[in-house]
Each structure stands twice: as structure tokens, then as C-alpha cells.
Design a protein around this motif. Structure first.
Motif, PDB file in Angstrom:
ATOM      1  N   GLY A  30       5.149   3.989   8.130  1.00 30.44           N
ATOM      2  CA  GLY A  30       5.342   4.271   6.609  1.00 30.44           C
ATOM      3  C   GLY A  30       4.523   3.453   5.431  1.00 30.44           C
ATOM      4  N   CYS A  31       3.592   2.778   6.121  1.00 31.06           N
ATOM      5  CA  CYS A  31       2.623   1.702   5.196  1.00 31.06           C
ATOM      6  C   CYS A  31       1.531   1.405   5.702  1.00 31.06           C
ATOM      7  CB  CYS A  31       3.530   0.293   5.196  1.00 31.06           C
ATOM      8  SG  CYS A  31       3.464  -0.497   6.691  1.00 31.06           S
ATOM      9  N   LEU A  32       0.687   0.857   4.996  1.00 30.66           N
ATOM     10  CA  LEU A  32      -0.829   0.143   5.460  1.00 30.66           C
ATOM     11  C   LEU A  32      -0.444  -1.134   6.242  1.00 30.66           C
ATOM     12  CD1 LEU A  32      -2.869   0.986   2.318  1.00 30.66           C
ATOM     13  CD2 LEU A  32      -2.611   2.451   4.286  1.00 30.66           C
ATOM     14  N   GLY A  33       0.047  -1.129   7.534  1.00 32.15           N
ATOM     15  CA  GLY A  33       0.656  -1.997   7.928  1.00 32.15           C
ATOM     16  C   GLY A  33      -0.341  -3.558   8.198  1.00 32.15           C
ATOM     17  N   MET A  34      -1.479  -3.564   8.107  1.00 38.64           N
ATOM     18  CA  MET A  34      -2.144  -4.678   8.363  1.00 38.64           C
ATOM     19  C   MET A  34      -2.070  -5.471   6.895  1.00 38.64           C
ATOM     20  SD  MET A  34      -3.285  -6.822  10.401  1.00 38.64           S
ATOM     21  CE  MET A  34      -3.873  -6.177  11.994  1.00 38.64           C
ATOM     22  N   VAL A  35      -2.416  -4.649   6.083  1.00 33.14           N
ATOM     23  CA  VAL A  35      -2.564  -5.199   4.638  1.00 33.14           C
ATOM     24  C   VAL A  35      -1.343  -5.650   4.096  1.00 33.14           C
ATOM     25  CG1 VAL A  35      -3.194  -4.608   2.143  1.00 33.14           C
ATOM     26  CG2 VAL A  35      -4.308  -3.514   4.086  1.00 33.14           C
ATOM     27  N   ARG A  36      -0.319  -5.087   4.575  1.00 31.86           N
ATOM     28  CA  ARG A  36       1.251  -5.173   4.250  1.00 31.86           C
ATOM     29  C   ARG A  36       1.597  -6.634   4.868  1.00 31.86           C
ATOM     30  NH1 ARG A  36       6.612  -4.473   5.355  1.00 31.86           N
ATOM     31  NH2 ARG A  36       7.937  -3.795   3.531  1.00 31.86           N
ATOM     32  N   GLN A  37       1.120  -6.790   6.170  1.00 33.66           N
ATOM     33  CA  GLN A  37       1.321  -8.000   6.849  1.00 33.66           C
ATOM     34  C   GLN A  37       0.908  -9.245   6.182  1.00 33.66           C
ATOM     35  OE1 GLN A  37       0.839  -7.899  11.208  1.00 33.66           O
ATOM     36  NE2 GLN A  37       0.355  -9.847  11.287  1.00 33.66           N
ATOM     37  N   TRP A  38      -0.577  -9.018   5.805  1.00 35.55           N
ATOM     38  CA  TRP A  38      -1.111 -10.209   4.875  1.00 35.55           C
ATOM     39  C   TRP A  38      -0.120 -10.418   3.657  1.00 35.55           C
ATOM     40  CZ3 TRP A  38      -6.955 -11.745   5.021  1.00 35.55           C
ATOM     41  CH2 TRP A  38      -7.481 -11.652   6.206  1.00 35.55           C
ATOM     42  N   GLN A  39       0.206  -9.198   3.298  1.00 37.03           N
ATOM     43  CA  GLN A  39       0.916  -9.361   1.803  1.00 37.03           C
ATOM     44  C   GLN A  39       2.264 -10.301   2.210  1.00 37.03           C
ATOM     45  OE1 GLN A  39       1.319  -5.213   0.530  1.00 37.03           O
ATOM     46  NE2 GLN A  39      -0.253  -5.680  -1.113  1.00 37.03           N
ATOM     47  N   SER A  40       2.749  -9.955   3.510  1.00 38.27           N
ATOM     48  CA  SER A  40       4.147 -10.657   3.635  1.00 38.27           C
ATOM     49  C   SER A  40       3.589 -12.354   4.089  1.00 38.27           C
ATOM     50  CB  SER A  40       4.563 -10.416   5.033  1.00 38.27           C
ATOM     51  OG  SER A  40       4.928  -9.158   5.035  1.00 38.27           O
ATOM     52  N   PHE A  41       2.496 -12.661   4.698  1.00 38.64           N
ATOM     53  CA  PHE A  41       2.168 -13.965   5.039  1.00 38.64           C
ATOM     54  C   PHE A  41       1.596 -14.769   3.794  1.00 38.64           C
ATOM     55  CE2 PHE A  41       1.863 -12.714   9.404  1.00 38.64           C
ATOM     56  CZ  PHE A  41       3.241 -13.041   9.681  1.00 38.64           C
ATOM     57  N   TYR A  91       1.096 -13.476   0.363  1.00 37.37           N
ATOM     58  CA  TYR A  91       1.375 -12.984  -1.014  1.00 37.37           C
ATOM     59  C   TYR A  91       2.776 -13.121  -1.341  1.00 37.37           C
ATOM     60  CZ  TYR A  91      -3.687 -11.866  -1.213  1.00 37.37           C
ATOM     61  OH  TYR A  91      -5.100 -11.897  -1.150  1.00 37.37           O
ATOM     62  N   GLU A  92       3.334 -13.773  -0.583  1.00 41.08           N
ATOM     63  CA  GLU A  92       4.777 -13.714  -0.894  1.00 41.08           C
ATOM     64  C   GLU A  92       5.593 -12.486  -0.753  1.00 41.08           C
ATOM     65  OE1 GLU A  92       5.069 -16.109  -4.668  1.00 41.08           O
ATOM     66  OE2 GLU A  92       5.006 -17.908  -3.492  1.00 41.08           O
ATOM     67  N   SER A  93       5.348 -11.741  -0.188  1.00 44.94           N
ATOM     68  CA  SER A  93       6.004 -10.068   0.128  1.00 44.94           C
ATOM     69  C   SER A  93       5.787  -9.509  -0.953  1.00 44.94           C
ATOM     70  CB  SER A  93       7.454 -10.364   0.679  1.00 44.94           C
ATOM     71  OG  SER A  93       7.284 -11.143   1.951  1.00 44.94           O
ATOM     72  N   ARG A  94       4.678  -9.671  -1.893  1.00 44.87           N
ATOM     73  CA  ARG A  94       4.612  -8.567  -2.963  1.00 44.87           C
ATOM     74  C   ARG A  94       3.894  -7.404  -2.352  1.00 44.87           C
ATOM     75  NH1 ARG A  94       3.523 -13.724  -5.216  1.00 44.87           N
ATOM     76  NH2 ARG A  94       1.384 -13.566  -4.880  1.00 44.87           N
ATOM     77  N   TYR A  95       4.401  -6.350  -2.231  1.00 48.85           N
ATOM     78  CA  TYR A  95       3.916  -5.198  -1.527  1.00 48.85           C
ATOM     79  C   TYR A  95       3.171  -4.339  -2.454  1.00 48.85           C
ATOM     80  CZ  TYR A  95       6.490  -7.173   2.353  1.00 48.85           C
ATOM     81  OH  TYR A  95       7.008  -7.863   3.471  1.00 48.85           O
ATOM     82  N   SER A  96       2.016  -4.652  -2.834  1.00 47.89           N
ATOM     83  CA  SER A  96       1.442  -3.985  -3.944  1.00 47.89           C
ATOM     84  C   SER A  96       0.495  -2.788  -3.193  1.00 47.89           C
ATOM     85  CB  SER A  96       0.414  -4.607  -4.889  1.00 47.89           C
ATOM     86  OG  SER A  96      -0.266  -4.142  -5.751  1.00 47.89           O
ATOM     87  N   TYR A  97       1.002  -1.800  -3.630  1.00 46.49           N
ATOM     88  CA  TYR A  97       0.455  -0.162  -3.113  1.00 46.49           C
ATOM     89  C   TYR A  97       0.153  -0.126  -1.567  1.00 46.49           C
ATOM     90  CZ  TYR A  97       0.462   0.549  -8.158  1.00 46.49           C
ATOM     91  OH  TYR A  97       0.851   0.718  -9.252  1.00 46.49           O
ATOM     92  N   THR A  98       1.153  -0.926  -0.774  1.00 41.54           N
ATOM     93  CA  THR A  98       0.890  -0.748   0.726  1.00 41.54           C
ATOM     94  C   THR A  98       2.085   0.235   1.303  1.00 41.54           C
ATOM     95  OG1 THR A  98       1.825  -2.955   0.891  1.00 41.54           O
ATOM     96  CG2 THR A  98      -0.587  -2.677   1.046  1.00 41.54           C
ATOM     97  N   THR A  99       3.057   0.343   0.394  1.00 41.55           N
ATOM     98  CA  THR A  99       4.054   1.140   1.139  1.00 41.55           C
ATOM     99  C   THR A  99       3.890   2.746   0.621  1.00 41.55           C
ATOM    100  OG1 THR A  99       5.849  -0.573   0.905  1.00 41.55           O
ATOM    101  CG2 THR A  99       6.497   1.771   0.970  1.00 41.55           C
ATOM    102  N   LEU A 100       3.724   3.507   1.672  1.00 36.81           N
ATOM    103  CA  LEU A 100       3.006   4.744   1.403  1.00 36.81           C
ATOM    104  C   LEU A 100       4.105   5.989   0.627  1.00 36.81           C
ATOM    105  CD1 LEU A 100       0.705   5.033   4.512  1.00 36.81           C
ATOM    106  CD2 LEU A 100       0.151   4.492   1.980  1.00 36.81           C
ATOM    107  N   ASN A 101       5.290   6.094   1.200  1.00 31.20           N
ATOM    108  CA  ASN A 101       6.296   6.956   0.681  1.00 31.20           C
ATOM    109  C   ASN A 101       5.645   8.318   0.505  1.00 31.20           C
ATOM    110  OD1 ASN A 101       8.429   5.032   0.731  1.00 31.20           O
ATOM    111  ND2 ASN A 101       7.430   4.210  -1.232  1.00 31.20           N
ATOM    112  N   ARG A 102       4.736   8.645   1.363  1.00 34.70           N
ATOM    113  CA  ARG A 102       4.089  10.223   1.381  1.00 34.70           C
ATOM    114  C   ARG A 102       4.959  11.297   1.868  1.00 34.70           C
ATOM    115  NH1 ARG A 102      -1.808   7.922   3.333  1.00 34.70           N
ATOM    116  NH2 ARG A 102      -2.586   7.221   1.214  1.00 34.70           N
ATOM    117  N   GLY A 103       5.914  11.031   2.674  1.00 39.05           N
ATOM    118  CA  GLY A 103       6.765  12.313   3.081  1.00 39.05           C
ATOM    119  C   GLY A 103       6.021  13.099   3.859  1.00 39.05           C
ATOM    120  N   VAL A 107       1.762  -7.763  13.892  1.00 38.94           N
ATOM    121  CA  VAL A 107       0.980  -8.133  15.070  1.00 38.94           C
ATOM    122  C   VAL A 107       1.152  -9.461  15.209  1.00 38.94           C
ATOM    123  CG1 VAL A 107      -1.419  -8.110  15.793  1.00 38.94           C
ATOM    124  CG2 VAL A 107      -0.571  -6.152  14.604  1.00 38.94           C
ATOM    125  N   PHE A 108       1.374  -9.859  16.493  1.00 38.96           N
ATOM    126  CA  PHE A 108       1.362 -11.529  16.921  1.00 38.96           C
ATOM    127  C   PHE A 108       0.803 -11.332  18.078  1.00 38.96           C
ATOM    128  CE2 PHE A 108       5.088 -11.452  14.173  1.00 38.96           C
ATOM    129  CZ  PHE A 108       4.940 -12.187  13.232  1.00 38.96           C
TER     130      PHE A 108
END
Length: 553
Positions: free
Chosen positions: A462-473, A475-487, A536-537
Motif C-alpha cells: 500500500g505504499c511506495l516502499g523503498m521511498v517510504r523506507q528512506w523517509q523512515s530513516f 526524514y523522521e518518518s514524514r511520509y510525504s506522498y508515499t502512502t498510496l491509499n488507492r483501493g 529491506v535489511f
């Protein structure tokens, strides 16, 4: 005999051994498509849904078979839609000939309807490109294009053909393809002896193998070298399958998402033997991070030597030819303490096992259990791509087809279609993320209409996973437009295209779904639902030393 330009083109393609063209028609290539129609008993055309799909299919066909892939598009937007696929092939050294139509020669340069300077646009992303201004030059231009695409370091070549050239008449005579000759002028006795001296002196050698080993057909020689000097073997993403993945000397991928063993060994080695690979920023681009090692490199492209990492010795030449000459100069060695350290590093874990959940690791274990080393896998780009590289065991060349250099989301589905058409006897799966899959999902229609039974597995978080992973590490988990919620319901989407759809939400479902999917006579989409926070680890932060490894443990 006298033929028009379109007939000359098709006959020359057949002379070059082309059996498949992936393309999409339009006004500027109508004459070419008329010639394809008249020769459909001699050459097959696969109509894709988008020109980018045609380029990726030609790329996948080329990677899977080792032959030149061919794609065809009309002028203007048709030609520009090929650009991403051409760039993907260029970055990964894939032999491809892209043929585009253009407006008639009197209208060139006048901003005519659907005119674009595709030669100028693609100049930085092709080995060479041509515009054919005389019909008498067409046959030799096509012959040169195939030679250039295959010669040396492979890559894409574009041929732009104005519409009037496809209609004009010229002489044609069937000719054999131009003979490929390996340029081995730099593989001298002095250069070989110098390289061998470094290898023979080393006590902690590490072989770093890349896609050039596969392109040159040197996989058996790579294994022979590793066994002779008892050296651990790490690969780049493009080099996976160049060395048996289950072999005790194999340590896995190296770099940003490389294994602990490969990354740690690189910092402890006293010699790194780079074969058919470059030192990119996603592997290691800072000499200080591997300062304990001397570095020797074998590569067919002189531009890759000393570009990012200064070497202590190198040879410009075909990998297979060079290793054949080098092997007699190499002494056998044991390296017992070095191999013990390798075993110690290989035992280190990077991620937590969760046997009770639907995880990437579980998926790849089940795939390998069912299909082993013969499965041909394409991927899109993102977390799923790295999970495939880390958790599937690739032991044969041309079984992992992935966009390494350009990182092209939307690559895998088209590539899987090309791979399956090129190797119809093989099981072919495309590993996708929900973000990547959505970019070119329309090519499901291509697979269905052409009866190409590929399997697509969407690791759906449900997200752009790799970009979101970088935001986690970073960008202090600021998930800017990487959670898709497309349904999007991927099962219903598959069925709407005429494919089969399955959804996996429990581990107990996996084996049965895989069995049904790979025995299907129509394309299949599996919606494999995973946790949004799955990461990914291992991972190395950009610019950090490769032994500063982030793990889940």
C-alpha cells in the motif's frame, strides 16, 4: 532484386536472425507495418499497449536469450515513449535495436505533425543512432546497427527512418550478419602477468563479479577461478546468476543492500578482483571504504576503468577471453583462515524471521522450493527488487532480469512478456510492488491477447516502499506522498483484463496459489499482501562505509 524501403527493412531484419518485433503502429510506419503483414509467416510482431512496453519487452527478450531485442514505434510521441526503455537498456548494457518512423525527409526540421528529433533526444542513451536519408543506405544501416548493438559492451542502437524512405525503391541482396570480432589488443602478456602477480600474492582475495561475466559467457571460467584461488565471490545486482548462488564460496550481493558477508569481506580483503563490473555509488564509490585492498579490474569498456575507483592494475578486454588467457598464470591457493572468516560472516543475520506472517522471505523460499534455479524472474524496482536479490537463490545466468542502472519502475511486466516469448519453455515470474505495477499494468492486456502465461506477484504494502523506507530513516518518518491509499483490487483488475487473479493474506495459502498460478494457461496476478512497515535489511546509508550496516537484528 528491387524492393521498397519497408521490404528491405523486414528482409534485413530476417537476415539478422530476428524472429520477434515488439511494437505499436502509427502513420509514419504504415509502410513498415504493411511489409510486416505481408511477411507475417516469416517474422512475428507483438502488439503492446504502449511503446514503453515494447521497449521493455525487447529488453527482457534480449536479457533472457542473449539475442538482440527489436522494438518499433512511429514518429513523435511513439518515438519518445521508447526513451525510458532505451535508457534502461543502455544503463544495463542490453543489446537492442529500436526502429522509429519519422515524417518525410522534406518535412524534417519544420516542426511537422508528430515530428521530433529522436536522434538528438536519444544520443546520450544509445551506443549509436542513425537517421536514414537515402533508401540505398537502409540495408547497411540496419546491418551496422545490429553489429554495434552486439559488439564490445552491448547496448541499444536507434535507427530513425523517414516515411518516404520506407516507400522508395532500391536494390536489395540478402547478406549474412556482419562477423563479430573481439577486440583483444589490450589483453597483452605484460598486462596479464601484472594482473596475475596481484592475484598470486593475495592472501585475502575477494572476487566481485558483474553483468559483464554473463554477457561474455564467462560463468564457468569465473567458477574455475574462484575454486583455483579459493576466493569468496560477491556479485553486483546485474551479476546475479553469474556464480552459483548455493555454492559455499558465494557470499551474495554487495553494496547498499548487500549481504553482511559481502560488505564486511570487502573491507577486510587485501585484493578485490572486479570482473565485468563497475564501481557504482550503490556498491562502493569511495576508495577509502575499501582501503585495505588492492584493486584489479577486467572490463570490456575502457571508460569504466578508474572512473569511480582507482585501480592498481586493469585490463581492457572481453571477460571470457581474458580469463582464458589469465587462468594459466594463476597459482592454486587455500586461504584457510580467510575462508573461515567468510563462514563466520555468512552466519550473521540481518533480519528477523517471522514464520507466522506473509513476508517476502517466505514468498521467495516457497518459490525456490517449487521451481529452483530454472525460474526466470523479472522485477520492477523498489523493495521487492532487493528482497528478490537477497532471498532468492540465482544459480544460472539470465534468470534475474531487472533494471539495475536506471532503476525503472514499470520495467518488469513488459520484460517478463519478452522473456517468456524468448524462452517459452521456462517458468517466468514478475516480482512487483503495487507502485511499480500500476505504472505499466496495461501490459497485462498484451500478455492476455498474445497468450503469454506470465505470473505477476505484487508485494502489496500500500505504499511506495523503498521511498517510504528512506523517509523512515532519513526524514523522521514524514511520509510525504508515499502512502498510496488507492483501493485498487488487483484480483478484479486481473480478471477485467482476462487474466486470473489470486490474493494471499495467510502463509497457508501460498503453495496452493503458486501451483495453480504456474500451471495456468493464461496470465496470472497474485496480490501478496504484506505489512506497510516491512523494510529491506541489510542497508547502508548513502555515502556511508559499506561495513556500517543497518540491520533489523
Amino acid at each position: 532484386m528491387k524492393l521498397n524501403g519497408s521490404e528491405i527493412l523486414i528482409n534485413t531484419l530476417i537476415d539478422e536472425g530476428v524472429e520477434i518485433i515488439f511494437g505499436y503502429p502509427g502513420g509514419a510506419v504504415l509502410n513498415i507495418y504493411d511489409a510486416i503483414y505481408k511477411n507475417e509467416h516469416r517474422i512475428r510482431h507483438v502488439l503492446t499497449c504502449h511503446e514503453q512496453g515494447a521497449a521493455h519487452a525487447a529488453d527482457g527478450y534480449a536479457r533472457a536469450t542473449g539475442k538482440v531485442g527489436v522494438c518499433l514505434a512511429t514518429s513523435g510521441p511513439g518515438a519518445t515513449n521508447l526513451v525510458t526503455g532505451i535508457a534502461t537498456a543502455y544503463m544495463d548494457s542490453v543489446p537492442m535495436v529500436a526502429i522509429t518512423g519519422n515524417v518525410t525527409t522534406p518535412l524534417l526540421g519544420k516542426d511537422s505533425f508528430q515530428e521530433v528529433d529522436i536522434v538528438g533526444i536519444t544520443m546520450p542513451i544509445t551506443k549509436h543512432n542513425f537517421i536514414v536519408r537515402e533508401v540505398g543506405e537502409l540495408q547497411e544501416t540496419i546491418r551496422k546497427a545490429f553489429y554495434i548493438a552486439k559488439e564490445g559492451r552491448p547496448g541499444p542502437v536507434l535507427v530513425d527512418i523517414p516515411k518516404d524512405i520506407t516507400a522508395k525503391i532500391s536494390e536489395y541482396e540478402s547478406k549474412k550478419p556482419m562477423e563479430l570480432k573481439k577486440d583483444c589488443r589490450y589483453v597483452t602478456e605484460k598486462a596479464l602477468a601484472n594482473l596475475a602477480q596481484f592475484i598470486n600474492k593475495a592472501e585475502r582475495p575477494l572476487i566481485f563479479a558483474g553483468g559483464g561475466v554473463i554477457s561474455s559467457g564467462a560463468t564457468e571460467l569465473l567458477k574455475e577461478l574462484a575454486l583455483k584461488i579459493n576466493a569468496p565471490v560477491a556479485t553486483s545486482l546485474m551479476g546475479m546468476g553469474a556464480f552459483p548462488g548455493q555454492h559455499e564460496l558465494y557470499t551474495g550481493m554487495i553494496g547498499m543492500h548487500g549481504t553482511k558477508a559481502s560488505n564486511l569481506l570487502a573491507t577486510k580483503a587485501d585484493l578485490i578482483i572486479a570482473i565485468g563490473t563497475r564501481f557504482s555509488d550503490r556498491v562502493v564509490a569511495n576508495r577509502e571504504h575499501i582501503k585495505n585492498a588492492k584493486i584489479v579490474q577486467i572490463d570490456i569498456d575502457p571508460a569504466e576503468l578508474d572512473k569511480n575507483i582507482k585501480t592498481d592494475a586493469n585490463i581492457v578486454g572481453d571477460v571470457k577471453y581474458t580469463l582464458e588467457r589469465l587462468m594459466n598464470l594463476i597459482k592454486e591457493k587455500r586461504n584457510d583462515s580467510w575462508l573461515e572468516l567468510m563462514k563466520e560472516y555468512k552466519a550473521l543475520k540481518s533480519y528477523k524471521k517471522d514464520p507466522d506472517s506473509v513476508t517476502p522471505e517466505l514468498l521467495f523460499n516457497c518459490l525456490y522450493k517449487s521451481f529452483g534455479e530454472d525460474l526466470v524472474m523479472t522485477t520492477e524496482v523498489g523493495q521487492h527488487q532487493m528482497w528478490a536479490a537477497l532471498h532468492y537463490t540465482f544459480s544460472k545466468p539470465r534468470t534475474l532480469l531487472t533494471s539495475g542502472g536506471l532503476g525503472t519502475m514499470g520495467y518488469g511486466l513488459g520484460a517478463s512478456i519478452g522473456a517468456k516469448i524468448g524462452k517459452p519453455e521456462s517458468k517466468v515470474v514478475n516480482i512487483a510492488g503495487d507502485g511499480s505495477f500500476s505504472m505499466n499494468a496495461i501490459e497485462l492486456a498484451t500478455a492476455v491477447s498474445n497468450k503469454v502465461p506470465v505470473v505477476v506477484i505484487i508485494l502489496n504494502n500500500g505504499c511506495l516502499g523503498m521511498v517510504r523506507q528512506w523517509q523512515s530513516f532519513f526524514y523522521e518518518s514524514r511520509y510525504s506522498y508515499t502512502t498510496l491509499n488507492r483501493g485498487t483490487d488487483y484480483v478484479k483488475l486481473a480478471e477485467a483484463y482476462g487474466a486470473k487473479g489470486y490474493r494471499v493474506t495467510e502463509p497457508s495459502q501460498i503453495d496452493e496459489v503458486l501451483e495453480e498460478a504456474f500451471n495456468s494457461e493464461v496470465p496470472v496476478v497474485i496480490d501478496y499482501v504484506i505489512n506497510i512497515d516491512k523494510k529491506v535489511f541489510p542497508m547502508v546509508a548513502p555515502g556511508d562505509p559499506i561495513d556500517e550496516i543497518i540491520t533489523e537484528n
